[in-house]
Design a protein around this motif. Structure first.
Motif, PDB file in Angstrom:
ATOM      1  N   THR A   1      75.797  16.208 -15.598  1.00 43.64           N
ATOM      2  CA  THR A   1      75.279  14.856 -15.830  1.00 43.64           C
ATOM      3  C   THR A   1      76.438  13.910 -16.098  1.00 43.64           C
ATOM      4  N   TYR A   2      76.411  12.784 -15.408  1.00 44.08           N
ATOM      5  CA  TYR A   2      77.459  11.756 -15.567  1.00 44.08           C
ATOM      6  C   TYR A   2      76.939  10.647 -16.486  1.00 44.08           C
ATOM      7  N   TYR A   3      77.783  10.249 -17.461  1.00 46.53           N
ATOM      8  CA  TYR A   3      77.477   9.132 -18.345  1.00 46.53           C
ATOM      9  C   TYR A   3      78.630   8.140 -18.302  1.00 46.53           C
ATOM     10  N   ASN A   4      78.345   6.919 -18.666  1.00 46.44           N
ATOM     11  CA  ASN A   4      79.398   5.950 -18.915  1.00 46.44           C
ATOM     12  C   ASN A   4      79.835   6.055 -20.368  1.00 46.44           C
ATOM     13  N   ILE A   5      81.071   5.690 -20.628  1.00 50.60           N
ATOM     14  CA  ILE A   5      81.523   5.642 -22.016  1.00 50.60           C
ATOM     15  C   ILE A   5      80.783   4.515 -22.740  1.00 50.60           C
ATOM     16  N   THR A   6      80.629   4.648 -24.042  1.00 48.07           N
ATOM     17  CA  THR A   6      79.892   3.653 -24.829  1.00 48.07           C
ATOM     18  C   THR A   6      80.682   2.359 -24.923  1.00 48.07           C
ATOM     19  N   ARG A   7      79.979   1.251 -24.640  1.00 48.86           N
ATOM     20  CA  ARG A   7      80.583  -0.075 -24.720  1.00 48.86           C
ATOM     21  C   ARG A   7      79.620  -1.017 -25.427  1.00 48.86           C
ATOM     22  N   LEU A   8      80.147  -2.165 -25.867  1.00 47.28           N
ATOM     23  CA  LEU A   8      79.318  -3.192 -26.487  1.00 47.28           C
ATOM     24  C   LEU A   8      78.845  -4.175 -25.425  1.00 47.28           C
ATOM     25  N   ASN A   9      77.545  -4.479 -25.432  1.00 48.28           N
ATOM     26  CA  ASN A   9      77.019  -5.455 -24.481  1.00 48.28           C
ATOM     27  C   ASN A   9      77.227  -6.873 -24.998  1.00 48.28           C
ATOM     28  N   ASP A  10      76.647  -7.836 -24.307  1.00 46.34           N
ATOM     29  CA  ASP A  10      76.827  -9.236 -24.686  1.00 46.34           C
ATOM     30  C   ASP A  10      76.266  -9.533 -26.063  1.00 46.34           C
ATOM     31  N   ALA A  11      75.265  -8.789 -26.491  1.00 46.49           N
ATOM     32  CA  ALA A  11      74.675  -9.000 -27.814  1.00 46.49           C
ATOM     33  C   ALA A  11      75.402  -8.220 -28.898  1.00 46.49           C
ATOM     34  N   GLY A  12      76.499  -7.542 -28.531  1.00 53.44           N
ATOM     35  CA  GLY A  12      77.255  -6.771 -29.509  1.00 53.44           C
ATOM     36  C   GLY A  12      76.649  -5.427 -29.847  1.00 53.44           C
ATOM     37  N   GLU A  13      75.710  -4.939 -29.008  1.00 56.25           N
ATOM     38  CA  GLU A  13      75.069  -3.652 -29.247  1.00 56.25           C
ATOM     39  C   GLU A  13      75.709  -2.581 -28.363  1.00 56.25           C
ATOM     40  N   PRO A  14      75.900  -1.384 -28.892  1.00 55.29           N
ATOM     41  CA  PRO A  14      76.490  -0.309 -28.072  1.00 55.29           C
ATOM     42  C   PRO A  14      75.511   0.157 -27.001  1.00 55.29           C
ATOM     43  N   GLU A  15      76.003   0.400 -25.785  1.00 53.11           N
ATOM     44  CA  GLU A  15      75.170   0.906 -24.710  1.00 53.11           C
ATOM     45  C   GLU A  15      76.019   1.730 -23.746  1.00 53.11           C
ATOM     46  N   ARG A  16      75.331   2.588 -22.967  1.00 54.37           N
ATOM     47  CA  ARG A  16      76.036   3.457 -22.022  1.00 54.37           C
ATOM     48  C   ARG A  16      75.449   3.312 -20.615  1.00 54.37           C
ATOM     49  N   LEU A  17      74.916   2.150 -20.316  1.00 55.34           N
ATOM     50  CA  LEU A  17      74.313   1.930 -19.010  1.00 55.34           C
ATOM     51  C   LEU A  17      75.372   1.916 -17.913  1.00 55.34           C
ATOM     52  N   ILE A  18      74.938   2.246 -16.690  1.00 58.57           N
ATOM     53  CA  ILE A  18      75.848   2.312 -15.540  1.00 58.57           C
ATOM     54  C   ILE A  18      75.456   1.191 -14.570  1.00 58.57           C
ATOM     55  N   PRO A  19      76.164   0.063 -14.582  1.00 52.94           N
ATOM     56  CA  PRO A  19      75.791  -1.040 -13.685  1.00 52.94           C
ATOM     57  C   PRO A  19      76.138  -0.763 -12.220  1.00 52.94           C
TER      58      PRO A  19
ATOM     59  N   TRP B   1      85.970  14.757 -12.212  1.00 51.92           N
ATOM     60  CA  TRP B   1      86.673  13.877 -13.156  1.00 51.92           C
ATOM     61  C   TRP B   1      87.506  12.846 -12.404  1.00 51.92           C
ATOM     62  N   ARG B   2      88.160  13.285 -11.340  1.00 45.90           N
ATOM     63  CA  ARG B   2      88.964  12.335 -10.563  1.00 45.90           C
ATOM     64  C   ARG B   2      88.078  11.296  -9.881  1.00 45.90           C
ATOM     65  N   ALA B   3      86.923  11.716  -9.377  1.00 46.58           N
ATOM     66  CA  ALA B   3      86.024  10.772  -8.707  1.00 46.58           C
ATOM     67  C   ALA B   3      85.374   9.813  -9.690  1.00 46.58           C
ATOM     68  N   ALA B   4      85.184  10.232 -10.922  1.00 48.86           N
ATOM     69  CA  ALA B   4      84.501   9.386 -11.903  1.00 48.86           C
ATOM     70  C   ALA B   4      85.373   8.240 -12.384  1.00 48.86           C
ATOM     71  N   GLY B   5      86.668   8.432 -12.431  1.00 49.86           N
ATOM     72  CA  GLY B   5      87.546   7.388 -12.948  1.00 49.86           C
ATOM     73  C   GLY B   5      87.619   7.426 -14.463  1.00 49.86           C
ATOM     74  N   ASN B   6      88.031   6.310 -15.049  1.00 48.49           N
ATOM     75  CA  ASN B   6      88.279   6.256 -16.492  1.00 48.49           C
ATOM     76  C   ASN B   6      87.034   5.977 -17.310  1.00 48.49           C
ATOM     77  N   ASP B   7      85.955   5.544 -16.663  1.00 43.86           N
ATOM     78  CA  ASP B   7      84.763   5.144 -17.420  1.00 43.86           C
ATOM     79  C   ASP B   7      83.746   6.263 -17.560  1.00 43.86           C
ATOM     80  N   GLY B   8      83.998   7.409 -16.943  1.00 45.13           N
ATOM     81  CA  GLY B   8      82.965   8.441 -16.876  1.00 45.13           C
ATOM     82  C   GLY B   8      83.133   9.559 -17.879  1.00 45.13           C
ATOM     83  N   LEU B   9      82.008  10.134 -18.286  1.00 44.30           N
ATOM     84  CA  LEU B   9      81.944  11.335 -19.110  1.00 44.30           C
ATOM     85  C   LEU B   9      80.973  12.305 -18.443  1.00 44.30           C
ATOM     86  N   PHE B  10      81.194  13.599 -18.641  1.00 44.51           N
ATOM     87  CA  PHE B  10      80.334  14.598 -18.023  1.00 44.51           C
ATOM     88  C   PHE B  10      79.812  15.577 -19.069  1.00 44.51           C
TER      89      PHE B  10
END
Length: 427
Positions: A72-90, A255-264
């Protein structure tokens, strides 16, 4: 005098006469039968346990790999525009294409997930919704298997597919309506209002795992994006591999295909604790049952010691007429080893029959006990599996024969070293 070859015909003849002799003739046939039955039951228990162990692990892994992502691939946790943590993949479409190009990857599916309250026929249950495209759902073997489901999966775009456990808890059948309520709905000046959706149940699946069937609901990907406010985004990406057991060969490329933003997270990461506990339990059970085989083999020693004591006179006569120590040793070794061999073969036959016919045997036990012997909510799977591997059978057979032969040597050696004069005196 010419030396006879080891294990000559007369040695087998004497040993066979001693084994079948009645107690009135100085034999120990009762002890022989006890030893034989003990060895047979111990080998049977060892083979049956090894078969159930192999079947349980195979069934558990198969249900994981047949209904869940291998990676399973996830994005690293980031803060959205409202300052809330999220891991969505745009950019899930671009990421999916990169992951799909990795050698060894057979399927890549963007996914939207969320926990909701499901209702139907006046009943409610907490479920987990998986938003997935129709073609991706159809490629999951445990979900799309027509023999394990009801309804029409081809109509998935018109409704939802629910697990058999969810259908049972809510009393739903294909064609019924299910209500899904999410607490994360539309944001208003008065707060967040729950989002409610009513969908037709078009398909009911059974993945073979109680925890999956009783909690999972599949919804079309676009509808799940709308329901969970994931417009243009995904929560994670499921990846299926050609060889899910060989993760080490694929993970570096992923890992190479995911880049720096991905977690598995791999299926072994998610279920590693259970698999490790299962391995430890397997080893402990093998040791304990090996001790059981050893205890059963010790009955051979008891019977053989009694036989030697009862046959002291015979031993003295045999030595007097020219039998060597080696010949006497081989006679009593044949007596003990024959019991071990026959008992081992009987145990192998019983163990193999148990593994091959475990379903009718289990059904009989369940019927005699009034049902309820196997609770899937506790065990996780719906039946007791067994898988017969010939290496397990050979291991059990080899262990039993080895122990039987080893323990037989000591009383046979004692008989061979007996002084002929003393043997005739006390025989």
């Amino acid at each position: 005098m010419a030396q006879t070859p080891p294990f000559s015909r007369f040695e087998w003849m004497i040993a066979w006469r001693y084994l079948r002799a009645r107690r009135a003739e100085g034999g120990v046939s009762v002890m022989t039968w006890i030893s034989l039955v003990g060895i047979a039951l111990a080998v049977f228990a060892l083979i049956a346990t090894l078969a159930v162990r192999s079947g349980f692990r195979a069934e558990f892994v198969d249900t994981i790999l047949g209904a869940n992502a291998h990676v399973t691939y996830y994005n690293i946790t980031r803060l959205n525009d409202a300052g809330e943590p999220e891991r969505l993949i745009p950019d899930y479409l671009e990421v999916a294409e990169r992951l799909r190009a990795v050698p060894g990857v057979t399927r890549v599916a963007p996914l939207v997930k969320g926990q909701v309250l499901a209702g139907g026929r006046g009943r409610n249950a907490g479920v987990q919704v998986y938003g997935m495209a129709a073609e991706d759902l159809a490629s999951l073997p445990r979900i799309a298997d027509p023999e394990m489901g009801t309804g029409d999966l081809a109509r998935y775009g018109e409704g939802v597919s629910i697990g058999a456990g969810v259908a049972r808890m809510l009393g739903l059948l294909p064609g019924d309506q299910i209500k899904l309520i999410s607490p994360d709905g539309a944001k208003t000046p008065f707060g967040t209002s729950p989002r409610v959706g009513v969908y037709e149940v078009v398909h009911v699946f059974s993945a073979g795992r109680y925890d999956i069937d009783s909690t999972r609901v599949y919804m079309p990907f676009a509808e799940a994006q709308l329901f969970f406010n994931r417009d243009g985004m995904a929560d994670e990406i499921e990846i299926m591999l050609a060889d899910p057991e060989d993760l080490a060969a694929v993970m570096p490329d992923l890992w190479r295909a995911a880049g720096n933003d991905g977690l598995f997270q791999t299926w072994q990461d998610a279920s590693g604790a259970f698999l490790r506990a299962l391995a430890v339990e397997d080893n402990v059970m093998f040791v304990l049952l090996s001790v059981l085989v050893l205890i059963a083999a010790m009955n051979i020693v008891s019977g053989l010691i009694m036989l030697v004591k009862n046959k002291q006179g015979d031993i003295g006569i045999l030595r007097t007429i020219g039998l060597s120590e080696g010949a006497v040793l081989r006679v009593f070794f044949i007596c003990g080893a024959s019991v071990g061999v026959i008992g081992t073969l009987a145990g192998v036959v019983l163990g193999c029959l148990f593994a091959l016919y475990i379903d009718p045997i289990f059904a009989l036990v369940n019927g005699l006990s009034g049902g309820g012997v196997w609770d899937p909510s506790i065990r996780g799977i719906y039946y007791l599996p067994a898988q017969l591997h010939w290496d397990d059978v050979l291991t059990a057979m080899g262990l039993s024969l080895f122990l039987s032969f080893v323990v037989t040597i000591f009383p046979a050696r004692r008989a061979a070293r007996m002084n002929p004069v003393e043997a005739l005196r006390h025989g």
